[in-house]
Design a protein around this motif. Structure first.
Motif, mmCIF file in Angstrom:
data_model
loop_
_atom_site.group_PDB
_atom_site.id
_atom_site.type_symbol
_atom_site.label_atom_id
_atom_site.label_comp_id
_atom_site.label_asym_id
_atom_site.label_seq_id
_atom_site.Cartn_x
_atom_site.Cartn_y
_atom_site.Cartn_z
ATOM 1 N N LYS A 171 32.694 7.511 58.235
ATOM 2 C CA LYS A 171 31.442 7.087 57.620
ATOM 3 C C LYS A 171 31.459 5.583 57.431
ATOM 4 C CE LYS A 171 30.925 8.152 53.226
ATOM 5 N NZ LYS A 171 30.607 8.996 52.066
ATOM 6 N N ASN A 215 28.650 9.277 60.279
ATOM 7 C CA ASN A 215 27.819 9.170 59.089
ATOM 8 C C ASN A 215 27.516 7.699 58.785
ATOM 9 O OD1 ASN A 215 27.784 12.030 57.790
ATOM 10 N ND2 ASN A 215 29.928 11.699 58.365
ATOM 11 N N THR A 261 23.475 11.778 59.254
ATOM 12 C CA THR A 261 24.615 12.693 59.332
ATOM 13 C C THR A 261 24.577 13.496 60.626
ATOM 14 O OG1 THR A 261 24.744 12.939 56.927
ATOM 15 C CG2 THR A 261 25.790 14.645 58.251
#
Length: 463
Positions: free
Chosen positions: A136, A299, A316
């Motif tokens: 992420k 992400n 996502t």
């Protein structure tokens, strides 16, 4: 050492209570009770358990699994109001395995998330459950966000999150070629998984170990069982009656509730405090059209506003190849209201009269109005997304699924931002443990939460 559980309220004497008795060995249990109850495609004739867990979401199922593996001699049952398991918060989220960066150091959220993420990865490997550790980026797109980003990075280090790095524009482009940003936190430990699949695997483990799951069992009351005419041992050994809306009941010695969106109501049924109240917030997702999936690798999250527990609209990727965009956070007019016009008069009246929602609304009116505006107009959400990936247009997205978050709120309108567990005193209260607030990252933390619950159950109920 686990941190001390947080207890709230005084309505039913929320404090640690000692109970001198123990559990009966299997040889002394008296089966029987009211009728034939079913779980899955099988049925059984006993309705007496040492422990009943209310709630068939991921936290309830993880707790049931851990308890029965730790105490195989106990009879344990799970009751779930739906015809299937893990349909609500567990089955309606983005599926992110969180790393633990966001949460206040030393809080239960921080400790359980870091521990839980490691346990989820380990469990998925063991069971062959698909997951992807895609990482992420938390991206600052405005200069004024950079101090908050740096503070978040320091928080993540304090929480022991693995592999965190602060990266500049050039490295952002290497990881996410279509993402613009001034600076970002690289969180390589973040992943994605299907939490409903994980929860169903927990349920299978629980059943394989001898546990029972009663579906279509909506709890209406939790009370002291009426003594049978014969003054049977069963009435004395299993003093708690958990009754459903159909007039059926199961008897047990102890109850653990993991009721999610209904946690305050279930607590009140047992005579414990209704506070904190649950206020439902709906989160709507958009879907990126398949031909635009190349725009997102992992992400991508905004720098969060520390005043709120919501992480903001994010990107996502899912295991099936789709990309979810969202969610927003708007008041839901029904606790399980996944469509904008779903409405429950009871739920709305409780929000207005029993919770601190009106105080929260006055304190955060502009934020709430902005979220409602974005929910109504697709283009407004896309404008926000374009701050990160300018190439996205309104024609590239479709309206997608929605979830409802069970957000605990105190009487002063403050959002309760940590896990809350409580119990009570008296005939019922000292036989009950309630999981009162288990929002995100509860799915990530589920196995760690279940260990803590199992230890508390053992200490409180003298297993």
């Amino acid at each position: 050492m686990w941190p001390t559980l947080r207890y709230l309220g005084t309505a039913c004497g929320l404090a640690r209570c000692r109970f001198a008795g123990g559990f009966l060995p299997a040889s002394e249990r008296t089966p029987g009770g009211p009728g034939l109850l079913c779980w899955g495609d099988r049925s059984f004739s006993t309705s007496s358990f040492d422990v009943v867990i209310v709630g068939g979401g991921i936290v309830g199922l993880a707790s049931a699994r851990t308890l029965i593996l730790k105490h195989p001699g106990l009879s344990i049952g799970v009751v779930e109001k739906e015809k299937d398991l893990a349909l609500h918060q567990t089955g309606r989220n983005s599926g992110v395995i969180h790393s633990g960066i966001y949460y206040k150091p030393e809080s239960l959220k921080a400790k359980l998330c870091v521990e839980g993420a490691a346990l989820i990865y380990e469990y998925c490997k063991l069971k062959g459950i698909p997951y992807r550790q895609c990482g992420k980026l938390i991206v600052a797109v405005e200069q004024e966000e950079i101090p908050r980003l740096r503070a978040l990075y320091e928080r993540g280090l304090q929480n022991g999150v693995q592999g965190l790095r602060l990266i500049q524009q050039e490295e952002i482009k290497k990881k996410e070629p279509y993402c613009r940003g001034l600076m970002a936190i690289d969180c390589p430990y973040t992943g994605i998984v299907n939490y409903q699949q994980v929860a169903l695997s927990f349920a299978q483990d629980f059943q394989d170990a001898g546990g029972s799951i009663l579906k279509d069992f909506e709890v209406k009351d939790i009370e002291i069982a009426n003594e049978s005419p014969s003054r049977s041992k069963d009435g004395m050994n299993y003093p708690i009656a958990v009754k459903n809306t159909k007039g059926e009941e199961v008897h047990c010695r102890y109850v653990v509730t993991c009721a999610g969106l209904h946690s305050d109501r279930i607590s009140e049924l047992s005579g414990c405090s209704p506070d904190p109240q649950i206020v439902p917030f709906r989160g709507d997702y958009l879907l990126l059209k398949p031909e635009k999936g190349y725009l997102v690798n992992g992400n991508i999250y905004p720098v969060p506003d520390s005043r709120f527990p919501f992480l903001g609209v994010h990107f996502t990727p899912k295991l099936d190849g789709t990309v979810w965009l969202g969610p927003n956070a708007v008041l839901a007019f029904k606790r399980e209201g996944y469509r904008p016009f779903d409405f429950s008069a009871r739920d709305v009246m409780e929000i207005i009269l029993k919770s601190g929602f009106l105080k929260m609304l006055l304190q955060n009116f502009s934020y709430g109005a902005n979220e409602m505006y974005k929910a109504c107009f697709l283009g407004e959400t896309v404008k926000h997304l374009q701050k990160f990936i300018p190439e996205i247009t309104t024609s590239d997205v479709l309206r997608g699924p929605a979830g409802v978050r069970a957000q605990a709120l105190d009487r002063n309108g403050n959002l309760v931002d940590d896990f809350v567990f409580d119990g009570g005193a008296g005939e019922i209260g000292d036989r009950v443990l309630h999981v009162r607030n288990a929002p995100s990252p509860a799915a990530t933390s589920s196995l760690a939460i279940s260990r803590m619950i199992a230890e508390e159950v053992q200490q409180r109920f003298k297993l």
